[in-house]
Write an enzyme that holds these catalytic residues in place. Sequence first.
Site, PDB file in Angstrom:
ATOM      1  N   TYR A   1     -23.821 -42.138  44.310  1.00 14.02           N
ATOM      2  CA  TYR A   1     -23.245 -43.043  45.311  1.00 14.02           C
ATOM      3  C   TYR A   1     -23.911 -44.415  45.222  1.00 14.02           C
ATOM      4  O   TYR A   1     -23.230 -45.444  45.158  1.00 14.02           O
ATOM      5  CB  TYR A   1     -23.442 -42.448  46.714  1.00 14.02           C
ATOM      6  CG  TYR A   1     -22.891 -43.331  47.816  1.00 14.02           C
ATOM      7  CD1 TYR A   1     -21.522 -43.557  47.938  1.00 14.02           C
ATOM      8  CD2 TYR A   1     -23.742 -43.949  48.737  1.00 14.02           C
ATOM      9  CE1 TYR A   1     -21.016 -44.377  48.946  1.00 14.02           C
ATOM     10  CE2 TYR A   1     -23.238 -44.768  49.748  1.00 14.02           C
ATOM     11  CZ  TYR A   1     -21.881 -44.974  49.848  1.00 14.02           C
ATOM     12  OH  TYR A   1     -21.376 -45.783  50.835  1.00 14.02           O
TER      13      TYR A   1
ATOM     14  N   SER B   1     -22.244 -51.505  50.445  1.00 15.88           N
ATOM     15  CA  SER B   1     -23.163 -50.840  51.371  1.00 15.88           C
ATOM     16  C   SER B   1     -24.515 -51.512  51.215  1.00 15.88           C
ATOM     17  O   SER B   1     -24.770 -52.175  50.194  1.00 15.88           O
ATOM     18  CB  SER B   1     -23.284 -49.366  50.982  1.00 15.88           C
ATOM     19  OG  SER B   1     -24.391 -48.785  51.622  1.00 15.88           O
TER      20      SER B   1
HETATM   21  N1  NAP Z   1     -20.214 -44.812  57.148  1.00 10.97           N
HETATM   22  C1  NAP Z   1     -21.237 -45.412  56.576  1.00 10.97           C
HETATM   23  O1  NAP Z   1     -22.398 -45.194  56.975  1.00 10.97           O
HETATM   24  C2  NAP Z   1     -21.012 -46.404  55.461  1.00 10.97           C
HETATM   25  C3  NAP Z   1     -22.065 -47.275  55.138  1.00 10.97           C
HETATM   26  C4  NAP Z   1     -21.901 -48.207  54.116  1.00 10.97           C
HETATM   27  C5  NAP Z   1     -20.708 -48.250  53.423  1.00 10.97           C
HETATM   28  N2  NAP Z   1     -19.693 -47.380  53.740  1.00 10.97           N
HETATM   29  C6  NAP Z   1     -18.458 -47.471  52.951  1.00 10.97           C
HETATM   30  O2  NAP Z   1     -17.369 -47.688  53.821  1.00 10.97           O
HETATM   31  C7  NAP Z   1     -16.171 -47.201  53.211  1.00 10.97           C
HETATM   32  C8  NAP Z   1     -15.385 -46.414  54.243  1.00 10.97           C
HETATM   33  O3  NAP Z   1     -16.123 -45.297  54.663  1.00 10.97           O
HETATM   34  P1  NAP Z   1     -16.153 -44.756  56.182  1.00 10.97           P
HETATM   35  O4  NAP Z   1     -17.530 -44.884  56.663  1.00 10.97           O
HETATM   36  O5  NAP Z   1     -15.052 -45.345  56.960  1.00 10.97           O
HETATM   37  O6  NAP Z   1     -15.934 -43.194  55.924  1.00 10.97           O
HETATM   38  P2  NAP Z   1     -14.705 -42.218  56.223  1.00 10.97           P
HETATM   39  O7  NAP Z   1     -14.415 -42.191  57.695  1.00 10.97           O
HETATM   40  O8  NAP Z   1     -15.053 -40.931  55.549  1.00 10.97           O
HETATM   41  O9  NAP Z   1     -13.467 -42.912  55.504  1.00 10.97           O
HETATM   42  C9  NAP Z   1     -13.302 -42.903  54.110  1.00 10.97           C
HETATM   43  C10 NAP Z   1     -11.856 -43.183  53.796  1.00 10.97           C
HETATM   44  O10 NAP Z   1     -11.701 -43.237  52.365  1.00 10.97           O
HETATM   45  C11 NAP Z   1     -10.586 -42.420  52.034  1.00 10.97           C
HETATM   46  N3  NAP Z   1     -10.577 -41.989  50.641  1.00 10.97           N
HETATM   47  C12 NAP Z   1     -11.501 -41.268  49.964  1.00 10.97           C
HETATM   48  N4  NAP Z   1     -11.079 -41.049  48.699  1.00 10.97           N
HETATM   49  C13 NAP Z   1      -9.857 -41.653  48.586  1.00 10.97           C
HETATM   50  C14 NAP Z   1      -8.898 -41.778  47.538  1.00 10.97           C
HETATM   51  N5  NAP Z   1      -9.090 -41.227  46.340  1.00 10.97           N
HETATM   52  N6  NAP Z   1      -7.766 -42.483  47.776  1.00 10.97           N
HETATM   53  C15 NAP Z   1      -7.536 -43.037  48.989  1.00 10.97           C
HETATM   54  N7  NAP Z   1      -8.388 -42.929  50.021  1.00 10.97           N
HETATM   55  C16 NAP Z   1      -9.534 -42.236  49.821  1.00 10.97           C
HETATM   56  C17 NAP Z   1     -10.630 -41.268  53.028  1.00 10.97           C
HETATM   57  O11 NAP Z   1      -9.386 -40.587  53.046  1.00 10.97           O
HETATM   58  P3  NAP Z   1      -9.229 -38.999  53.372  1.00 10.97           P
HETATM   59  O12 NAP Z   1      -9.142 -38.893  54.872  1.00 10.97           O
HETATM   60  O13 NAP Z   1      -7.969 -38.618  52.689  1.00 10.97           O
HETATM   61  O14 NAP Z   1     -10.437 -38.315  52.814  1.00 10.97           O
HETATM   62  C18 NAP Z   1     -10.927 -42.066  54.298  1.00 10.97           C
HETATM   63  O15 NAP Z   1      -9.761 -42.657  54.802  1.00 10.97           O
HETATM   64  C19 NAP Z   1     -16.606 -46.416  51.982  1.00 10.97           C
HETATM   65  O16 NAP Z   1     -16.402 -47.190  50.829  1.00 10.97           O
HETATM   66  C20 NAP Z   1     -18.113 -46.201  52.200  1.00 10.97           C
HETATM   67  O17 NAP Z   1     -18.812 -46.077  51.004  1.00 10.97           O
HETATM   68  C21 NAP Z   1     -19.825 -46.463  54.753  1.00 10.97           C
END
Ligand code: NAP
Length: 277
Positions: free
Chosen positions: A151, A138
Amino acid sequence: MEKVAIVTGTSSGIGFETTLALAKEGYFTYATMRDTTKSDEIKEIAKKENLKINILELDVDDENSVKTAIAHILDQKQRIDVLINNAGWGLWGCVEDVSVDEFKEQFETNFFSIIRLIQEVAPTMRKQGSGAIVNVSSVVGRIGFPASPAYISSKFALEGLSESLRFEFAPFGVDVIIIEPGVIKTNFMKNMKMAKKSESDTVYKDITTKVVSGVKMMSEMGTPPKEVANTIVKAIKDKNPLPRYVVGNDASMFLEARKSKTDIEFENYLKKELYGE
Ligand SMILES: NC(=O)c1ccc[n+]([C@@H]2O[C@H](COP(=O)([O-])OP(=O)(O)OC[C@H]3O[C@@H](n4cnc5c(N)ncnc54)[C@H](OP(=O)(O)O)[C@@H]3O)[C@@H](O)[C@H]2O)c1
């Protein structure tokens, strides 16, 4: 030879879009998720568009689950070309309000699980003499601010791990790539948890509330997750992938400011941007 990709956390957001983007590039893609009942939509798209996507249960926090999933993939395909470490979540709360157990829970998914996955796939990639490991970090992997230190530090740790790995894996032909998205429009904000103590009347209530609402406001104008997916595909196709790929105008703006300002100037700039102080 058919190339094989694994994506973690594909039930929504960046993982969901990255799975589709990789499959469209011709990768046989394992869309892993801890709750496979959330796979209806991706299965439907895969069927309609004739994409090679295989749904597989994988809870990254669970060592047995990781070992079983990777063994299954190797049994079926005997190779792994790409691993996308994407699964993750965020925790709100200032340092004094976040228990050590809560810090550990955050690091379990966002950091330790990635070591677990890399240790399972690296022997295969080394033997092949090729492969790419993509770690979804991130912009906060390089910028700290209040109210989300668990985080933020989990992503800083991931950056350090990735930088070290690039040196260790290069002689074996294995690339390590860091992806640094800004605020992305996914379920991430909705899925963020609040540390227990932050919900009580703590001295950090005011700053936590200000930062949460500032970041939530930014997320209204978040970048679509497809842009992250496209960047990931571009990165793994680059002949010599860079250490880092930044996604989103907000992320580029913060990182440019970080570069051009002194530490103190940058702190003042962030206070203004995040909570108007
Ligand atoms: N959105 C942002 O603004 C942003 C910015 C920078 C970085 N990121 C990074 O991008 C990545 C993806 O996030 P996203 O934005 O796509 O959010 P998201 O829509 O909430 O997706 C997160 C995913 O991670 C899964 N997950 C969480 N804990 C897990 C576990 N123990 N085992 C397997 N899967 C698990 C969730 O599954 P469930 O459905 O089962 O909960 C979901 O599929 C993360 O690493 C986050 O830190 C996001």
